[in-house]
Design a protein around this motif. Structure first.
Motif, mmCIF file in Angstrom:
data_model
loop_
_atom_site.group_PDB
_atom_site.id
_atom_site.type_symbol
_atom_site.label_atom_id
_atom_site.label_comp_id
_atom_site.label_asym_id
_atom_site.label_seq_id
_atom_site.Cartn_x
_atom_site.Cartn_y
_atom_site.Cartn_z
ATOM 1 N N LEU A 208 -0.434 -12.126 0.706
ATOM 2 C CA LEU A 208 -0.376 -11.243 1.882
ATOM 3 C C LEU A 208 0.807 -10.275 1.783
ATOM 4 O O LEU A 208 0.668 -9.079 2.071
ATOM 5 C CB LEU A 208 -0.302 -12.083 3.162
ATOM 6 N N LYS A 211 -0.025 -7.497 -0.633
ATOM 7 C CA LYS A 211 -0.927 -6.521 -0.022
ATOM 8 C C LYS A 211 -0.200 -5.640 0.979
ATOM 9 O O LYS A 211 -0.343 -4.417 0.967
ATOM 10 C CB LYS A 211 -2.074 -7.241 0.696
ATOM 11 N N GLU A 212 0.544 -6.260 1.871
ATOM 12 C CA GLU A 212 1.199 -5.517 2.953
ATOM 13 C C GLU A 212 2.221 -4.528 2.407
ATOM 14 O O GLU A 212 2.298 -3.383 2.845
ATOM 15 C CB GLU A 212 1.940 -6.478 3.889
ATOM 16 N N ARG A 215 0.635 -2.665 -1.315
ATOM 17 C CA ARG A 215 -0.743 -2.164 -1.277
ATOM 18 C C ARG A 215 -1.492 -2.446 -2.562
ATOM 19 O O ARG A 215 -2.326 -1.639 -3.004
ATOM 20 C CB ARG A 215 -0.773 -0.669 -0.970
ATOM 21 N N VAL A 216 -1.193 -3.569 -3.172
ATOM 22 C CA VAL A 216 -1.925 -4.009 -4.363
ATOM 23 C C VAL A 216 -2.899 -5.091 -3.917
ATOM 24 O O VAL A 216 -2.557 -5.956 -3.106
ATOM 25 C CB VAL A 216 -0.960 -4.540 -5.439
ATOM 26 N N ALA A 322 2.847 1.334 5.266
ATOM 27 C CA ALA A 322 1.918 2.260 5.914
ATOM 28 C C ALA A 322 0.800 1.507 6.600
ATOM 29 O O ALA A 322 0.274 0.535 6.085
ATOM 30 C CB ALA A 322 1.333 3.199 4.863
ATOM 31 N N LEU A 324 0.531 -0.412 9.211
ATOM 32 C CA LEU A 324 0.692 -1.719 9.846
ATOM 33 C C LEU A 324 1.540 -1.597 11.094
ATOM 34 O O LEU A 324 2.499 -0.847 11.133
ATOM 35 C CB LEU A 324 1.391 -2.690 8.893
#
Lengths: 331, 331
Positions: A208, A211-212, A215-216, A322, A324
């Protein structure tokens, strides 16, 4: 690039040491552990912490279900919680769905516990017991210190040992150079983050964060589930990050790492097991003499640092991801 | 390209009609529904079916936990199952971890139920009640007819209505041209498959099929969790496949689809809601007059067909996915 996230990551040992002594968690834990089963409600990072808590409660005898909040909020057909203990987790305390599960538990006469950084929030008001995280304000959008603090609060609720938790997290912080080096080794279309046992929750949380922040496309797996299908993706240069705390899962994970490497994956590890580290392309080796469930938690820290480093390599500001918002209010 | 997988996908209405009448499931369901909580053990596709079952059991009053099998097999510290009903799910019946959870349930005096296509298997022998899927041999590596049959068996165990399930699955099969068109619209680095409520399990299963068959990085989400972080990925041309059955979740999902589209995502839908379909770039619209939980299950079928079409577009043989074995034996 702002220093906010890094500062919060570095606060984790002291925040964890504080919540490890929580008198509120000791009291609420006694009420929960008398129940027949446990029902845990959370979203996002808090849901990953709930998974960590599930393993600890179950290994101490209490079966634990993760809530399906929509049954409470949208469908109006919740399960019978009269024999349950109910825990609601929300860093911000603002989550309406978590509050709804706690309210249903209270109506059923179950002991209800809010784990939150905001002890006067909506979620706190919905519960009979409140376990405050006392983490100080978390300004970064990505949860870090509230994640580890929540895991420690749940461990204390479950009655698990917490000796050495701050030292273990400090050992995690010492892996910053390794985490930054590993960030440079990530390639391919996507990243699989794999854990098992107590470290499974850590895999969920590290995926998580990646990702956050970066951005992968990072997907978490239990090592057992990974071999049931998704392993098809793990050829051709996919990166696999293994999160492995020394214990009964280690032997199987060493063989798993070797199998993936033979198939051409880039296998990286965050681990306290030197032999597993040796079986991988590169690794961050945690130097901590901690119980397995605490080592598993400490391995989240190099994962946070890796996600942050990967974000910066990709030109992103880890303090302001970006798209969130800090607080989401899903029903 | 062999026809094996397609044949098995097309068998689903008749297989489901058979298991919807299962006398074994009716009997075992009565024993389970007297218990305080439910404990479900499964891996892979069967674990997705367990999630479907969790929603059905909980909405009928029985809280349901998904097992952490490693606590039984590796750690030797399972939770107390004396007040539980235990279900183990394994298409092949060969899963040692699922058998271990059933054996622990049996030792604790709990009613235990094996849901399997192999009624003389290890998993079947570990349980007191056996619910045979009677799906016929599944030759494709990717589970399709055993997945929907398992969901129907769990619905019957939970006491949920099954009227019209075969018709709903048939309506799913009729979406083959739409599913094949949608497969041509998938672009970007990865695919998010998003569901909520009863359709959440369908999102899990469709994402797994896309990974297994097409080797495309597809990640499943609850719509609620997606807004807690992973939404950061959903800009810049990401494809989002929404799986939405008409009901209390629909209104929120229409707004969700509109938000994602504004951010530049390619939003595709498998749904029985015409307004939601209109809010998306493209959709397969299920024409079935079925209860929400049955429509949610039927939407897996166009998902299977989409995954198969995507595999063929990518030059892969859907009957023989690379790197997968039909039966895995994790501990």
């Amino acid at each position: 690039v702002g220093p906010r996230l890094l500062g919060e990551i570095e606060e984790q040992p002291s925040v964890a040491a504080r919540v490890a002594e929580s008198a509120e968690a000791a009291t609420a834990g006694r009420a929960l552990r008398r129940r027949t089963f446990l029902y845990l409600a959370a979203r996002g990072s808090s849901d990953n912490a709930a998974t960590y808590g599930k393993y600890l409660f179950e290994s101490h005898g209490l079966a634990a279900a993760l809530a399906a909040p929509s049954l409470f909020t949208l469908y109006g057909s919740p399960p019978d919680l009269r024999r349950a203990g109910v825990i609601g987790i929300s860093q911000s305390g603002a989550a309406p769905d978590v509050a709804a599960v706690l309210a249903a538990g209270r109506r059923a006469g179950a002991p209800t516990v809010a784990v939150t950084n905001m002890p006067r929030s909506r979620v706190a008001r919905a519960a009979r017991f409140v376990v405050p995280l006392r983490a100080g304000r978390e300004r970064s959008v990505a949860a870090t210190k509230t994640y580890t603090a929540t895991c420690v609060a749940l461990a204390r609720l479950a009655g698990a040992a917490l000796t050495g938790v701050a030292d273990a997290l400090r050992a995690g912080l010492a892996l910053r150079p390794d985490a930054e080096r590993l960030a440079g080794r990530i390639r391919g279309q996507g990243v699989a983050v794999v854990g098992r046992g107590y470290a499974y929750a850590s895999a969920l949380e590290v995926a998580l964060k990646v990702k956050e922040l970066a951005r992968v496309w990072a997907e978490p797996y239990s090592a057992a589930d990974f071999e049931h299908g998704p392993i098809a993706l793990a050829g051709g240069g996919t990166t696999v990050i293994l999160i492995a705390a020394r214990g009964p899962t280690t032997q199987g994970l060493r063989a798993f790492a070797a199998r993936l490497s033979r198939r051409g994956s880039h296998v990286l590890a965050l681990t306290d097991d030197a032999a597993l580290a040796d079986a991988c392309e590169d690794a961050a080796l945690l130097d901590a003499d901690a119980a397995e469930h605490l080592a598993a938690l400490a391995l989240v820290v190099p994962g946070q640092l890796l996600a942050r480093a990967l974000a910066m390599r990709r030109g992103l500001d880890p303090d302001r991801p970006a798209g969130l918002r800090k607080v989401t209010r899903t029903r």
